[in-house]
Design an enzyme around this catalytic site. Sequence first.
Site, PDB file in Angstrom:
ATOM      1  N   ASP A  91       0.861  -1.187   0.000  1.00 36.44           N
ATOM      2  CA  ASP A  91       0.000   0.000   0.000  1.00 36.44           C
ATOM      3  C   ASP A  91       0.896   1.236   0.000  1.00 36.44           C
ATOM      4  O   ASP A  91       1.128   1.871   1.036  1.00 36.44           O
ATOM      5  CB  ASP A  91      -0.935  -0.016   1.217  1.00 36.44           C
ATOM      6  CG  ASP A  91      -2.064   0.988   1.070  1.00 36.44           C
ATOM      7  OD1 ASP A  91      -2.087   1.734   0.068  1.00 36.44           O
ATOM      8  OD2 ASP A  91      -2.928   1.033   1.968  1.00 36.44           O
TER       9      ASP A  91
ATOM     10  N   GLU B  29     -11.974   8.283  11.574  1.00 36.69           N
ATOM     11  CA  GLU B  29     -12.318   8.330  13.001  1.00 36.69           C
ATOM     12  C   GLU B  29     -12.545   9.773  13.429  1.00 36.69           C
ATOM     13  O   GLU B  29     -11.694  10.636  13.192  1.00 36.69           O
ATOM     14  CB  GLU B  29     -11.181   7.706  13.821  1.00 36.69           C
ATOM     15  CG  GLU B  29     -11.508   7.525  15.288  1.00 36.69           C
ATOM     16  CD  GLU B  29     -10.480   6.641  15.994  1.00 36.69           C
ATOM     17  OE1 GLU B  29     -10.518   5.408  15.805  1.00 36.69           O
ATOM     18  OE2 GLU B  29      -9.640   7.181  16.730  1.00 36.69           O
TER      19      GLU B  29
ATOM     20  N   HIS C 194       3.176   6.780   5.660  1.00 35.51           N
ATOM     21  CA  HIS C 194       4.065   5.928   6.458  1.00 35.51           C
ATOM     22  C   HIS C 194       4.525   4.684   5.686  1.00 35.51           C
ATOM     23  O   HIS C 194       5.016   3.736   6.289  1.00 35.51           O
ATOM     24  CB  HIS C 194       3.448   5.579   7.826  1.00 35.51           C
ATOM     25  CG  HIS C 194       2.027   5.127   7.808  1.00 35.51           C
ATOM     26  ND1 HIS C 194       1.051   5.695   8.593  1.00 35.51           N
ATOM     27  CD2 HIS C 194       1.411   4.160   7.112  1.00 35.51           C
ATOM     28  CE1 HIS C 194      -0.100   5.084   8.380  1.00 35.51           C
ATOM     29  NE2 HIS C 194       0.090   4.154   7.482  1.00 35.51           N
TER      30      HIS C 194
ATOM     31  N   SER D 152      -5.274   2.028  17.929  1.00 37.07           N
ATOM     32  CA  SER D 152      -6.181   0.985  17.457  1.00 37.07           C
ATOM     33  C   SER D 152      -7.611   1.442  17.712  1.00 37.07           C
ATOM     34  O   SER D 152      -7.853   2.418  18.416  1.00 37.07           O
ATOM     35  CB  SER D 152      -5.888  -0.314  18.198  1.00 37.07           C
ATOM     36  OG  SER D 152      -5.954  -0.091  19.587  1.00 37.07           O
TER      37      SER D 152
ATOM     38  N   HIS E  20       4.550   4.588  13.390  1.00 31.23           N
ATOM     39  CA  HIS E  20       3.397   4.963  12.557  1.00 31.23           C
ATOM     40  C   HIS E  20       2.058   4.576  13.170  1.00 31.23           C
ATOM     41  O   HIS E  20       1.009   4.892  12.617  1.00 31.23           O
ATOM     42  CB  HIS E  20       3.512   4.329  11.169  1.00 31.23           C
ATOM     43  CG  HIS E  20       2.947   2.939  11.057  1.00 31.23           C
ATOM     44  ND1 HIS E  20       3.315   1.894  11.877  1.00 31.23           N
ATOM     45  CD2 HIS E  20       2.025   2.414  10.207  1.00 31.23           C
ATOM     46  CE1 HIS E  20       2.662   0.802  11.541  1.00 31.23           C
ATOM     47  NE2 HIS E  20       1.865   1.086  10.535  1.00 31.23           N
TER      48      HIS E  20
ATOM     49  N   GLY F 148       0.747  -0.845  16.056  1.00 36.31           N
ATOM     50  CA  GLY F 148       1.393  -2.077  15.618  1.00 36.31           C
ATOM     51  C   GLY F 148       0.663  -3.292  16.160  1.00 36.31           C
ATOM     52  O   GLY F 148       0.375  -3.387  17.357  1.00 36.31           O
TER      53      GLY F 148
END
Lengths: 136, 463
Positions: B96, B206, B324, B362, B386, B389
């Site tokens: 990506d 978000e 990122h 998250s 970034h 994880g």
Amino acid sequence: MAWKILDHTADAGFEAEADTLAEIFLDAAEAFLFIAAGPAPGDFSETGEFHTFFLSAVDGEELAVSWINELIFIAETRSEWFLPLQVRVSLSPPSLSARGKTVALKGRALSVKAATYGGLQLRTSPRPFLRMYFDL
Amino acid sequence: MNSFLRRIDQWRLLLETGVVPGMAVPGLIYADDYIESLLKGEDALSQVANVACLPGIVGYSMAMPDIHQGYGFPIGGVAAFDVSSGVISPGGVGYDISCGVRLLASKIPAEEFRPRADRVLAALFSAVPCGVGSVKDSLGTKEVDRILEEGAVRVVRSGRGTEGDIRRTEEGGCLVGAEPGAVSPRAKERGKGQLGTLGSGNHFIEVQETEELFLPETAASMGLSKGCVAVMIHCGSRGLGHQVCDDYLKVMGRAMSKYGIAVPDRQLCCAPVDSPEGRQYLGAMKAAANFAAANRQTIAEAVRDVFAGFFPGEKLATVYDVSHNLASIENHVWEGRKRQLCVHRKGATRAFNGLPVLIPGSMGTASYVLEGTPGAERETFGSACHGAGRVLGRNEAIRRTSGRNIPKELSAKGISVMAEKAGTLGEEAPEAYKDVSAVVEVVHGAGLARKVARLRPLAVMKG
């Protein structure tokens, strides 16, 4: 089901063992569909159009990756699943022809974005075996 | 593998050479004890070691604290290669290409948003498509080429955005040197119907509340106000970028023998930066990055349209837009010497001194805005983490969340959530990720980036 799902920290994969390379590639398509669309991806009983394509590669591993990436390409650009009915695979030279029908994807997000070379294994003996991870 | 790890200090681990044959440099992993405990059994460490084997690598094969297993490179990986003697690797950028984050800030008080959260979320879902075949008007080939060349600038010039958006986007939303001609027709075909689409997996929009300011003046200069609404958009170059990566994995796989390069993992295939294949990939990668910037710009405008319907007259100004997943030709001083380097950041953010660093958490947890420091420029070629994880695989996350009502759990925390696919919520459950605050603490503590603000989620749209 002749294949099993493999875990990956960010993504998912599968491995399959079969009697022939063609069966392995059919298993790969089935595993891809399962991971991309879930266990109940939709009603495929509707009549789809028949479609045939041909692929070649530098080796068997690249051929396997290209196979799944072709299914993703069809899904993204035509909004259709390709459901293979027959696959012929040769490794000398590495090439594949596939015949199947396409059915509407109906606007779903496709959760598999690419087949990768990470952890990829294609063996032809003692029995054909393929392990592959998908970028989700 | 872990026996080769040696703690340097509270924030750093050294992965000694010798883990795998051919390591030209050691690994350097930014991790405290908590992050280190999560590395046990992770293939990511092998991937750090494998990257250290690539020709022309400078300094260390680095990993940020959000490190986890990727393909070829680990996620959170940073590696710099000398432009004259080193390589560029599509696997070091990822599928990506230029996946990244856009943050929009408003002066809308969070308490005014809350009663409207569900309706705003439903409107966002209608306005921003997720999947394939969901864009009504796909682009023509010429327009795809213009976007590949001009990036977010093309979208703004067509009336969708402001000059402020461009000023506050990395590289002005348009990477110079993009080569639409190096992008295959197949990749362009995939991109035609995907501009303005979010995608699936960990991509999201978000709505957040700026909850705490660590550097109030810096936050104010970015447009962030405590208690007010911000919107974070996480997505990338969609199928177009994936196709560019796939195409060039093949190109470089075929070219390596010509350059006498052997790699321990096929996904690390590469070519000299200064080679026809290297230059071609760089041009295609930049074009895909421009598509990603245009994609986030298009989505940002759709978000603004939705908010205008609920909060007339309120503005959503871009705080920053940063990638990122990218390789970039940059000048750095390393060991006292000026070097021109090809810096690969795969799941790592550019953290140049004074520039915002956007760290999404998250689903259901905080996100952070940081600011890059001179420390990052000295130590990590100007890079930081970034995100949180992942720590659990997707299947494991689904297994562990089976039977739970995640929307209800999040609702109890005051967070509305909608997802294109129900299964996504299990895959993306908060426990599938590291504690983002701990990850951020490591980059802050190591002096790579300073904490500016923490944002909490109010409403989440998942692809």
